[in-house]
Design a protein around this motif. Sequence first.
Motif, mmCIF file in Angstrom:
data_model
loop_
_atom_site.group_PDB
_atom_site.id
_atom_site.type_symbol
_atom_site.label_atom_id
_atom_site.label_comp_id
_atom_site.label_asym_id
_atom_site.label_seq_id
_atom_site.Cartn_x
_atom_site.Cartn_y
_atom_site.Cartn_z
ATOM 1 N N ALA A 29 25.124 55.594 -0.766
ATOM 2 C CA ALA A 29 24.078 56.294 -0.023
ATOM 3 C C ALA A 29 23.178 55.269 0.628
ATOM 4 O O ALA A 29 23.057 54.128 0.176
ATOM 5 C CB ALA A 29 23.284 57.180 -0.971
ATOM 6 N N CYS A 30 22.540 55.681 1.735
ATOM 7 C CA CYS A 30 21.555 54.802 2.359
ATOM 8 C C CYS A 30 20.334 54.757 1.456
ATOM 9 O O CYS A 30 19.782 55.794 1.102
ATOM 10 C CB CYS A 30 21.187 55.332 3.741
ATOM 11 N N SER A 31 19.894 53.570 1.094
ATOM 12 C CA SER A 31 18.821 53.457 0.123
ATOM 13 C C SER A 31 17.969 52.235 0.404
ATOM 14 O O SER A 31 18.451 51.223 0.915
ATOM 15 C CB SER A 31 19.411 53.362 -1.293
ATOM 16 N N ARG A 41 23.672 42.382 3.590
ATOM 17 C CA ARG A 41 24.626 42.647 4.662
ATOM 18 C C ARG A 41 24.885 44.140 4.729
ATOM 19 O O ARG A 41 25.589 44.696 3.878
ATOM 20 C CB ARG A 41 25.932 41.893 4.398
ATOM 21 N N PRO A 42 24.344 44.824 5.712
ATOM 22 C CA PRO A 42 24.565 46.271 5.795
ATOM 23 C C PRO A 42 26.010 46.588 6.139
ATOM 24 O O PRO A 42 26.734 45.747 6.688
ATOM 25 C CB PRO A 42 23.614 46.698 6.921
ATOM 26 N N ASN A 43 26.404 47.791 5.834
ATOM 27 C CA ASN A 43 27.776 48.227 6.096
ATOM 28 C C ASN A 43 27.785 49.543 6.862
ATOM 29 O O ASN A 43 26.994 50.450 6.576
ATOM 30 C CB ASN A 43 28.543 48.421 4.780
ATOM 31 N N SER A 64 24.629 53.761 8.211
ATOM 32 C CA SER A 64 24.454 52.534 7.434
ATOM 33 C C SER A 64 24.219 52.858 5.964
ATOM 34 O O SER A 64 23.681 53.922 5.625
ATOM 35 C CB SER A 64 23.258 51.750 7.966
ATOM 36 N N ASP A 65 24.582 51.918 5.088
ATOM 37 C CA ASP A 65 24.350 52.104 3.661
ATOM 38 C C ASP A 65 22.977 51.608 3.216
ATOM 39 O O ASP A 65 22.623 51.703 2.044
ATOM 40 C CB ASP A 65 25.443 51.412 2.845
ATOM 41 N N GLN A 66 22.199 51.068 4.155
ATOM 42 C CA GLN A 66 20.854 50.597 3.850
ATOM 43 C C GLN A 66 20.066 50.536 5.148
ATOM 44 O O GLN A 66 20.645 50.600 6.240
ATOM 45 C CB GLN A 66 20.917 49.212 3.198
ATOM 46 N N PRO A 67 18.737 50.435 5.092
ATOM 47 C CA PRO A 67 17.972 50.376 6.330
ATOM 48 C C PRO A 67 18.443 49.244 7.231
ATOM 49 O O PRO A 67 18.526 48.080 6.826
ATOM 50 C CB PRO A 67 16.537 50.144 5.842
ATOM 51 N N ALA A 68 18.784 49.593 8.462
ATOM 52 C CA ALA A 68 19.302 48.609 9.415
ATOM 53 C C ALA A 68 19.178 49.180 10.810
ATOM 54 O O ALA A 68 19.149 50.395 11.009
ATOM 55 C CB ALA A 68 20.758 48.265 9.105
ATOM 56 N N LYS A 69 19.108 48.287 11.785
ATOM 57 C CA LYS A 69 19.007 48.701 13.186
ATOM 58 C C LYS A 69 20.404 48.866 13.759
ATOM 59 O O LYS A 69 21.310 48.063 13.518
ATOM 60 C CB LYS A 69 18.225 47.660 13.974
ATOM 61 N N LEU A 70 20.587 49.930 14.543
ATOM 62 C CA LEU A 70 21.867 50.229 15.182
ATOM 63 C C LEU A 70 21.968 49.461 16.493
ATOM 64 O O LEU A 70 21.102 49.582 17.362
ATOM 65 C CB LEU A 70 21.983 51.735 15.438
ATOM 66 N N LEU A 90 16.195 52.385 13.955
ATOM 67 C CA LEU A 90 16.352 51.918 12.589
ATOM 68 C C LEU A 90 16.933 53.059 11.768
ATOM 69 O O LEU A 90 16.363 54.154 11.728
ATOM 70 C CB LEU A 90 15.006 51.485 12.016
ATOM 71 N N LEU A 91 18.074 52.828 11.149
ATOM 72 C CA LEU A 91 18.724 53.845 10.322
ATOM 73 C C LEU A 91 18.132 53.764 8.918
ATOM 74 O O LEU A 91 18.168 52.704 8.279
ATOM 75 C CB LEU A 91 20.233 53.624 10.287
ATOM 76 N N THR A 92 17.595 54.877 8.435
ATOM 77 C CA THR A 92 16.869 54.876 7.166
ATOM 78 C C THR A 92 17.333 56.041 6.301
ATOM 79 O O THR A 92 18.026 56.950 6.773
ATOM 80 C CB THR A 92 15.359 55.005 7.406
ATOM 81 N N PRO A 93 16.908 56.053 5.038
ATOM 82 C CA PRO A 93 17.260 57.189 4.168
ATOM 83 C C PRO A 93 16.732 58.528 4.662
ATOM 84 O O PRO A 93 17.255 59.572 4.270
ATOM 85 C CB PRO A 93 16.619 56.801 2.830
ATOM 86 N N ASP A 94 15.710 58.528 5.529
ATOM 87 C CA ASP A 94 15.166 59.790 6.025
ATOM 88 C C ASP A 94 16.232 60.620 6.739
ATOM 89 O O ASP A 94 16.189 61.850 6.726
ATOM 90 C CB ASP A 94 13.997 59.538 6.973
#
Length: 519
Positions: A29-31, A41-43, A64-70, A90-94
């Motif tokens: 999960a994105c966390s 290293r995001p995935n 993404s599996d963690q906060p990261a910019k697309l 920014l891809l986030t858990p939200d």
Amino acid sequence: MTGSDFGVSRRTLLRTSALGLVALPALAACSNDGPALVRARPNLTHGVAVGDPRTDGALIWARSDQPAKLIVETAATESFTDAKRFTGPLLTPDSDGTGRVRVNGLPAGQQVHYRVTLEGEDGASSEPITGVFRTVPSSASDIKLQWSGDVVGQGYGINPELGGMKIFSAMAARDPHLFIHSGDSIYADVPLQESVTLPDGRIWRNTVSEAKSAVAQTLDQFRGNYAYNLTDQNYRRFNAAVAQVVQWDDHETVNNWYHGGLVAETKGYRERSMDTLATRSWQAFHEWMPLEPEEAVDGRLYRKISYGPLLDIFVLDMRTYKDTNDIDNGPNGRIFGPEQTKWLIEGLRDSKATWKIVANDLPLGLVVKDGEQKVTAYEGPANADNGAPSGRETEIAQVLSAIKANKVGGVVWLTADVHYTAAHHYSPARAAFTDFDEFWEFVSGPLNAGAFGPNPLDGTFGPEAVFVHAPPVQNAAPLDGFQHFGEVLIDGKSRELTVNLCDATGSVLFSQRLAPPVR
């Protein structure tokens, strides 16, 4: 396996589509939590997808599996020489780690190579995933699109013994420009078991996940249904190489849902409010599918996709605005709602395209009963009375009459929902209601679900089943040869439109040619 294992050009996709599945590791999960080493290293966890193309670009979706910019790069070749770079959100858990960015400024009518990476909070980048799509042509050109619906239904999930949902590889092998997903993109109300024993003793085996072990009621469970489907390698490869136009129907929420409804007590739901379930479903659908709510007319779903001078696609929402299934509202029935009805009438009237495809997620003339109700009830517009329009048929009649009054030619309807494929010709010569011009509706599906049908036809609009391919028994397994997709070909020179109804191998079962409308 790294994300780059799923990066494919269209040529690579076609070359590798016959390969078996490779098992994926558990997908996180994105966390915001977890050791720094894991977060360094995001995935990209579930591949990439393309949606709602335009003449100058398209939407690119990823997770993404963690906060990261697309980050998305585009280029004319797979070498990515002179690539254009687009920075997404920014891809986030939200948003469960999902997000999209519209790439633009690209040439019309061209194949575009794209590369997706994630940029972590400390600057570390993910392995890339690559794909291709075509921008919409600005001049008359050949067009090939496909449509179908119904994925992982009736307990038939991803079967590793069969190589997964190989129908998506068969579709990709025919090299479509565009795919209309007609709804039931998940079956949130149908859990999966590891095996299903068929009536003749055969065993269907499923890969399973926690989210698919029970009916979806929480937001995370709805999200998990989409995540499950994208563990299928065939589906991910298709998503990477074919732009999509997506709709929703009922199983994204719960079978036969409508506003104000309650799930039957016998279903064992803790949350029985269909409105509450639909709200959670709506969020998960828009997170996990390649569309942008802000680009829809209503901020939700229905919209027009202009695909050059030969084609406009009107994407309907026949779920959100319809009235309850268990009553007949006489002349006040709703299937589109007044605003969407007006939008469709005016959009068809004003369209300059040669062909106007109406993507209707519920068939117009097929009688589909709502078996969840204790009274006589119907799921779609048709109500089996065979007489003058009543209930939801009244809005269908408004649209058909307006098409005739406005002298709109080249209207073709594409639908799914009923889990078989068919070609229906509608004519006022056979109809109880006659104020319309004859037209065709083509039905396809399922993609990976139980097969049913055929359904009876309501005579209000004079439909005739010119072709039907349905199983001899209800809920036939995908093993039995009744999975389908449809294909539309538009010739750029003659402007002729051809519809092919295909099975899961890509074999054409039925073909219908339509001459372009007279200008």
